[in-house]
Design a protein around this motif. Structure first.
Motif, mmCIF file in Angstrom:
data_model
loop_
_atom_site.group_PDB
_atom_site.id
_atom_site.type_symbol
_atom_site.label_atom_id
_atom_site.label_comp_id
_atom_site.label_asym_id
_atom_site.label_seq_id
_atom_site.Cartn_x
_atom_site.Cartn_y
_atom_site.Cartn_z
ATOM 1 N N VAL A 42 0.834 -1.197 0.000
ATOM 2 C CA VAL A 42 0.000 0.000 0.000
ATOM 3 C C VAL A 42 0.869 1.248 0.000
ATOM 4 C CG1 VAL A 42 -1.741 1.297 1.291
ATOM 5 C CG2 VAL A 42 -1.878 -1.195 1.164
ATOM 6 N N PHE A 43 1.904 1.247 0.835
ATOM 7 C CA PHE A 43 2.816 2.383 0.900
ATOM 8 C C PHE A 43 3.502 2.616 -0.445
ATOM 9 C CE2 PHE A 43 7.419 3.186 1.396
ATOM 10 C CZ PHE A 43 7.353 4.549 1.638
ATOM 11 N N ARG A 44 4.012 1.560 -1.046
ATOM 12 C CA ARG A 44 4.709 1.703 -2.321
ATOM 13 C C ARG A 44 3.779 2.242 -3.398
ATOM 14 N NH1 ARG A 44 7.348 -4.217 -1.527
ATOM 15 N NH2 ARG A 44 9.127 -3.607 -0.237
ATOM 16 N N LEU A 45 2.540 1.777 -3.388
ATOM 17 C CA LEU A 45 1.591 2.256 -4.378
ATOM 18 C C LEU A 45 1.277 3.737 -4.168
ATOM 19 C CD1 LEU A 45 -0.035 1.309 -6.794
ATOM 20 C CD2 LEU A 45 -1.918 0.749 -5.246
ATOM 21 N N LEU A 46 1.136 4.157 -2.915
ATOM 22 C CA LEU A 46 0.864 5.562 -2.634
ATOM 23 C C LEU A 46 2.027 6.451 -3.081
ATOM 24 C CD1 LEU A 46 -0.798 5.347 0.908
ATOM 25 C CD2 LEU A 46 -1.913 5.929 -1.265
ATOM 26 N N VAL A 47 3.256 6.011 -2.798
ATOM 27 C CA VAL A 47 4.421 6.786 -3.225
ATOM 28 C C VAL A 47 4.498 6.843 -4.743
ATOM 29 C CG1 VAL A 47 6.945 6.847 -3.219
ATOM 30 C CG2 VAL A 47 5.715 6.327 -1.119
ATOM 31 N N ALA A 48 4.194 5.733 -5.405
ATOM 32 C CA ALA A 48 4.216 5.719 -6.865
ATOM 33 C C ALA A 48 3.185 6.673 -7.445
ATOM 34 C CB ALA A 48 3.966 4.296 -7.378
ATOM 35 N N VAL A 49 1.982 6.678 -6.866
ATOM 36 C CA VAL A 49 0.921 7.565 -7.346
ATOM 37 C C VAL A 49 1.315 9.030 -7.160
ATOM 38 C CG1 VAL A 49 -1.444 8.323 -6.889
ATOM 39 C CG2 VAL A 49 -0.927 5.885 -7.051
ATOM 40 N N LEU A 50 2.065 9.326 -6.109
ATOM 41 C CA LEU A 50 2.504 10.700 -5.876
ATOM 42 C C LEU A 50 3.688 11.086 -6.767
ATOM 43 C CD1 LEU A 50 2.626 13.372 -4.231
ATOM 44 C CD2 LEU A 50 4.126 12.161 -2.635
ATOM 45 N N LEU A 51 4.749 10.272 -6.752
ATOM 46 C CA LEU A 51 6.002 10.696 -7.362
ATOM 47 C C LEU A 51 6.051 10.522 -8.878
ATOM 48 C CD1 LEU A 51 8.827 9.603 -4.890
ATOM 49 C CD2 LEU A 51 7.862 11.857 -5.280
ATOM 50 N N LEU A 52 5.434 9.482 -9.416
ATOM 51 C CA LEU A 52 5.528 9.267 -10.858
ATOM 52 C C LEU A 52 4.903 10.421 -11.643
ATOM 53 C CD1 LEU A 52 6.436 7.558 -13.194
ATOM 54 C CD2 LEU A 52 4.393 6.139 -12.932
ATOM 55 N N TYR A 83 8.724 1.993 -7.359
ATOM 56 C CA TYR A 83 7.762 1.592 -6.336
ATOM 57 C C TYR A 83 6.498 0.977 -6.964
ATOM 58 C CZ TYR A 83 9.983 3.348 -2.097
ATOM 59 O OH TYR A 83 10.818 3.527 -1.023
ATOM 60 N N ALA A 84 6.078 1.499 -8.102
ATOM 61 C CA ALA A 84 4.914 0.934 -8.778
ATOM 62 C C ALA A 84 5.178 -0.516 -9.187
ATOM 63 C CB ALA A 84 4.546 1.774 -9.996
ATOM 64 N N ALA A 85 6.369 -0.749 -9.726
ATOM 65 C CA ALA A 85 6.717 -2.109 -10.135
ATOM 66 C C ALA A 85 6.762 -3.052 -8.935
ATOM 67 C CB ALA A 85 8.075 -2.107 -10.845
ATOM 68 N N GLN A 86 7.308 -2.550 -7.797
ATOM 69 C CA GLN A 86 7.363 -3.386 -6.600
ATOM 70 C C GLN A 86 5.973 -3.653 -6.031
ATOM 71 O OE1 GLN A 86 9.974 -1.145 -4.060
ATOM 72 N NE2 GLN A 86 11.841 -1.969 -4.964
ATOM 73 N N ALA A 87 5.103 -2.640 -6.084
ATOM 74 C CA ALA A 87 3.758 -2.797 -5.524
ATOM 75 C C ALA A 87 2.910 -3.757 -6.345
ATOM 76 C CB ALA A 87 3.076 -1.441 -5.432
ATOM 77 N N LEU A 88 3.123 -3.751 -7.660
ATOM 78 C CA LEU A 88 2.288 -4.563 -8.553
ATOM 79 C C LEU A 88 2.893 -5.942 -8.813
ATOM 80 C CD1 LEU A 88 1.348 -1.787 -11.143
ATOM 81 C CD2 LEU A 88 -0.029 -2.653 -9.227
ATOM 82 N N ALA A 89 4.120 -6.157 -8.326
ATOM 83 C CA ALA A 89 4.773 -7.462 -8.579
ATOM 84 C C ALA A 89 4.079 -8.578 -7.791
ATOM 85 C CB ALA A 89 6.244 -7.381 -8.189
#
Length: 262
Positions: free
Chosen positions: A105-115, A256-262
């Protein structure tokens, strides 16, 4: 793991190269050290977070000493960010004890913010004038932002520069002003976070310890690269620094998106 003879040199080299690129824009680079630790150096997963904190603590003074020499370290922005990140990291440690969302969840939130923020910063830099109009957030907003970032650092063991830098520069603040303040808050957040891990280990509440050998080797490399990167910053144009920061933010978000969706 028992490191082989090449591991310290690889760790030191990785620390130098990562900090050399990230220090000029106020990012510690620990997030880019993560795949190196896991895939190249073989640091086991539970130990990665405190090893990253150890890297930040050892590497941070390199860039900070150079920024202090240039006179750019002290200022109201640095004080406001530190005033938010320090109580935030303590709050984050308490949250970790009682309620911790999963890392995905954290990785996805960071990905949504930073990407999208990184891509927007790149696009804005490419089409905007060379000297954008600065728009510094209100002091209260800065402190609240730093509090939120410090809390994230306390919960997940990351520095805040990768989050603070793109947001503040995206508001039009110059990279030369943001970078020293972001690195100072990252350093102090990591120092307090590392101390928290030490206390947890002493109390038996956590069975996590950093890989001291490789963490120190990476950190010494970061100490060297951070100093050189901070020294290089004044020689780079603002547009190039903003593009670099946008690229780093987008890369962290994608990772982070790749890690969250892996």
């Amino acid at each position: 793991m028992e490191p082989d003879g090449s591991a310290p040199l690889l760790a030191f080299t990785a620390g130098v190269l990562i900090a050399l690129v990230t220090a000029p824009v106020g990012v510690s680079g620990a997030v880019f050290l993560l795949p190196v630790q896991l895939s190249v150096l073989g640091v086991p997963s539970p130990a990665v977070t405190p090893t990253n904190l150890l890297y930040n603590v050892v590497a941070g003074p390199g860039a900070l000493l150079r920024y202090r020499h240039d006179g750019s370290l002290y200022g109201p922005l640095t004080r406001r960010l530190i005033a938010g990140t320090l109580p935030g990291v303590v709050l984050g440690a308490l949250i970790r004890v009682f309620a911790l969302p999963g890392p995905a969840v954290f990785r996805l939130l960071v990905a949504v913010l930073l990407l999208p923020l990184g891509l927007w910063l790149i696009a804005r830099t490419l089409r905007a004038p060379a000297t954008p109009t600065p728009h510094e957030p209100a002091p209260r907003t800065l402190t609240l932002l730093a509090l939120a970032v410090g809390t994230i650092g306390g919960v997940y063991g990351i520095g805040g520069g990768s989050l603070l830098g793109p947001v503040l520069v995206g508001r039009g603040m110059p990279v030369a002003q943001v970078a020293p303040a972001a690195l100072a808050s990252t350093f102090l957040t990591s120092l307090v976070g590392a101390g928290t891990y030490g206390l947890l280990a002493l109390s038996g509440g956590e069975d996590i310890a950093p890989d001291w050998f490789l963490g120190l080797a990476c950190g010494l490399g970061g100490l060297t690269g951070g100093y050189l990167g901070a020294r290089l910053q004044p020689r780079l144009p603002e547009g190039a620094l903003r593009l670099l920061l946008g690229t780093l933010a987008a890369a962290i978000g994608a990772l982070y998106a790749a890690q969250a969706l892996a």
